[in-house]
Write a protein that holds these residues in place. Structure first.
Motif, PDB file in Angstrom:
ATOM      1  N   ARG A 207     -21.886  61.312  -1.079  1.00 35.27           N
ATOM      2  CA  ARG A 207     -23.269  62.000  -0.723  1.00 35.27           C
ATOM      3  C   ARG A 207     -23.210  63.728  -1.080  1.00 35.27           C
ATOM      4  N   ASP A 208     -24.105  64.262  -1.631  1.00 38.74           N
ATOM      5  CA  ASP A 208     -24.225  65.606  -1.813  1.00 38.74           C
ATOM      6  C   ASP A 208     -25.499  66.118  -1.172  1.00 38.74           C
ATOM      7  N   VAL A 209     -25.504  66.648  -0.122  1.00 43.96           N
ATOM      8  CA  VAL A 209     -26.696  67.000   0.693  1.00 43.96           C
ATOM      9  C   VAL A 209     -27.505  67.986  -0.091  1.00 43.96           C
ATOM     10  N   ASP A 210     -26.459  69.075  -0.550  1.00 47.35           N
ATOM     11  CA  ASP A 210     -27.284  70.319  -1.359  1.00 47.35           C
ATOM     12  C   ASP A 210     -28.017  69.951  -2.465  1.00 47.35           C
ATOM     13  N   ALA A 211     -27.481  69.028  -3.178  1.00 44.81           N
ATOM     14  CA  ALA A 211     -27.952  68.485  -4.497  1.00 44.81           C
ATOM     15  C   ALA A 211     -29.213  67.397  -4.204  1.00 44.81           C
ATOM     16  N   GLY A 212     -29.003  66.731  -3.117  1.00 47.82           N
ATOM     17  CA  GLY A 212     -29.899  65.863  -2.830  1.00 47.82           C
ATOM     18  C   GLY A 212     -29.741  64.434  -3.652  1.00 47.82           C
ATOM     19  N   THR A 213     -28.326  64.137  -3.728  1.00 47.21           N
ATOM     20  CA  THR A 213     -28.130  63.134  -4.504  1.00 47.21           C
ATOM     21  C   THR A 213     -27.093  62.183  -3.659  1.00 47.21           C
ATOM     22  N   ILE A 214     -26.717  60.878  -4.332  1.00 49.41           N
ATOM     23  CA  ILE A 214     -25.971  59.858  -3.815  1.00 49.41           C
ATOM     24  C   ILE A 214     -25.266  59.367  -4.833  1.00 49.41           C
TER      25      ILE A 214
END
Length: 539
Positions: A207-214
């Motif tokens: 998960r990449d919270v900053d990028a908003g991706t999984i």
């Protein structure tokens, strides 16, 4: 809006006002929400057509909304009818054409599956149109919302990023409710496979919270795929979706079936994790079929809206939904006559009630505060009996009897009664006629019926139903040795004259059928005839 009406609403014991008061006082603290309005919501799963439960939920929510508007006329309200049309279709419904066309797209969102009916751009769009048409036909005031449009249009983006940010906390809520096998692969996010368009239930491996991706692993190719959680590239599992939606939209009130109480609790926890207060919820009891079993769309037990409206007016269905939403109720054909007569009684009582009592009258809620003039001098039960003894399917013949009973009445002056006459013919032929079991009068019955015959013959031609009922009572008491209770006397008349164990007030029935014809009917019973085949009588 008069001050007295709002004051009366404060005191009303009607359940929509109780719900509205709790919403206003306990959730909103008497204030307008920051979004500027109070939001009521109902949900719809468009894998099937709208059904009687859909009607009940929207009707009940609308009644609470109306009650709220009386209590707080200065606070705007909205009602969203939300369609979960981004859900994946897991199996081909039985009641559609072109099943093969749908089967090859299983697993995709409903709005990405071709319409088997060939009328809309997708199966989801087709069923959404059916939902809107269904709700519009009843005059509901609502705004339609599509999950597909909300996800792909970015309306949920901020909330979806919140789910990603609070991923661990949401998983901590969900995992204890799942079995070990499901725990191993569970994620609140369901990616839409860019390659196939299928909604995937796969573990999230990064998960990449900053990028908003999984990131997940494609179950077919083994490749790692990174997708945004926003813009419709993912949807949520339905329980996290519910809580996210409450948060994103600011839902203030939503009701649901008793079987969803655990899901309401989970969605509420997720809503709080995202920073919002869950809506006020009413958990209504489920409908049961004639055998006391839960009604199921897949089983096809119970009855549909179309079934009900074939035999009775919409108002009676609304009353059935209004009464005791927290009590389990049998939803089958035999409840229809009672629902009709209960509605007729409530509508008739309204004009004579004071303002406070009117707010407890279901007719007030059913008609949005302005009940019509649905008055009728006859019950649906009596009309069913009249259809039987008159041996006719012709409304004009039945109206001949009705005009004799209520001079000056006509289909034009009493359109609601005319509707009931036509419904009674259909209901009688489908449900009453096949169950008729006439009993032949025994010697004691014949003696009592002969006395009743003479008493009716001596009655004035213009005797009222109440006058004739008193005569029936008197004869029953006179024959107390044969009929220890008046109930026994009435049951004997029902069984012999009408072929059933229960029936109407016989005085009213005799008045409606006419004294001459009633005496002729008694003559046949006294002669020992089986009344299964009614005599042809001139109307």
């Amino acid at each position: 809006m008069s001050h007295s009406l709002a004051h009366s609403a404060r005191e009303s014991s009607a359940w929509p006002f109780q719900e509205a008061r709790d919403l206003l006082d306990k959730r909103l603290n008497g204030k307008v929400p920051d979004k500027g309005y109070v939001l009521f919501e109902t949900g719809y799963g468009p894998s099937g057509l709208p059904h009687i439960g859909t009607f009940g939920e929207v009707a009940r929510t609308s009644w609470v909304r109306r009650a709220f508007e009386i209590l707080a006329p200065d606070i705007p309200t909205r009602l969203f009818a939300f369609s979960d049309d981004m859900d994946a279709l897991r199996k081909v419904p039985d009641n559609i054409p072109n099943k093969d066309r749908v089967r090859e797209h299983l697993g995709k969102p409903l709005t990405r599956i071709p319409d088997p009916f060939g009328t809309h751009e997708s199966f989801g769009h087709h069923n959404n149109a059916r939902l809107r048409g269904f709700l519009d036909s009843f005059g509901f005031d609502y705004e339609f919302k599509s999950a597909t449009e909300m996800y792909t249009g970015g309306h949920f983006d901020q909330a979806l990023r919140g789910v990603l940010e609070h991923y661990d906390a949401i998983m901590a809520v969900m995992l204890p409710t799942l079995g070990a096998e499901r725990q191993a692969t569970y994620s609140p996010f369901l990616p839409l496979c860019p390659r196939t368009g299928v909604v995937l239930q796969v573990p999230v491996i990064h998960r990449d919270v900053d990028a908003g991706t999984i990131v997940y692993q494609d179950p077919q190719t083994g490749e790692k795929v990174e997708v945004p959680v926003t813009g419709g590239a993912c949807k949520l599992q339905w329980k996290p979706d519910w809580g996210m939606r409450w948060h994103a939209l600011g839902v203030d009130y939503e009701m649901s079936g008793k079987d969803l109480i655990p899901s309401v609790d989970l969605a509420g926890k997720i809503c709080r994790i995202l920073g919002s207060t869950p809506p006020k919820n009413l958990s209504y009891e489920l409908f049961l079929d004639e055998n006391g079993q839960k009604i199921s769309k897949s089983k096809g037990n119970g009855l549909s809206v179309e079934d009900w409206l074939k035999y009775a007016p919409e108002e009676s269905l609304a009353l059935f939904m209004y009464q005791k939403p927290k009590a389990a109720k049998r939803l089958y054909f035999d409840v229809i006559p009672r629902a009709v007569d209960d509605y007729v009684a409530h509508a008739a009582a309204f004009a004579e009630q004071d303002p406070v009592a009117r707010l407890t009258n279901p007719a007030w809620h059913i008609h949005n505060g302005e009940p019509g003039t649905d008055k009728t001098p006859l019950t649906f039960g009596i009309l069913l009996n009249l259809v039987g003894v008159a041996n006719t399917d012709d409304p004009a013949v039945l109206w001949h009897y009705i005009r004799n009973y209520a001079p000056g009445s006509s289909p034009e002056t009493m359109p609601f009664l005319d509707r009931l006459v036509r419904y009674a013919i259909v209901y009688y032929n489908d449900f009453v006629r096949p169950t008729k079991q006439y009993r032949i009068a025994n010697s004691a019955d014949k003696t009592a019926l002969a006395d009743l015959r003479e008493a009716l013959k001596a009655a004035p031609a213009d005797a009222s139903g109440e006058d004739l009922q008193n005569i029936v009572y008197a004869i029953g008491k006179q024959h107390g040795e044969t009929y220890p209770g008046l109930r026994d006397w009435f049951r004997a008349q029902y069984e012999i004259l009408l072929g059933q164990e229960q029936g109407p007030r016989m005085g009213s029935f005799f008045a409606l059928y006419g004294l001459d014809r009633s005496i002729a009917l008694l003559d046949r019973a006294i002669a020992g005839e089986d009344l299964k085949a009614p005599a042809e009588l001139d109307a």
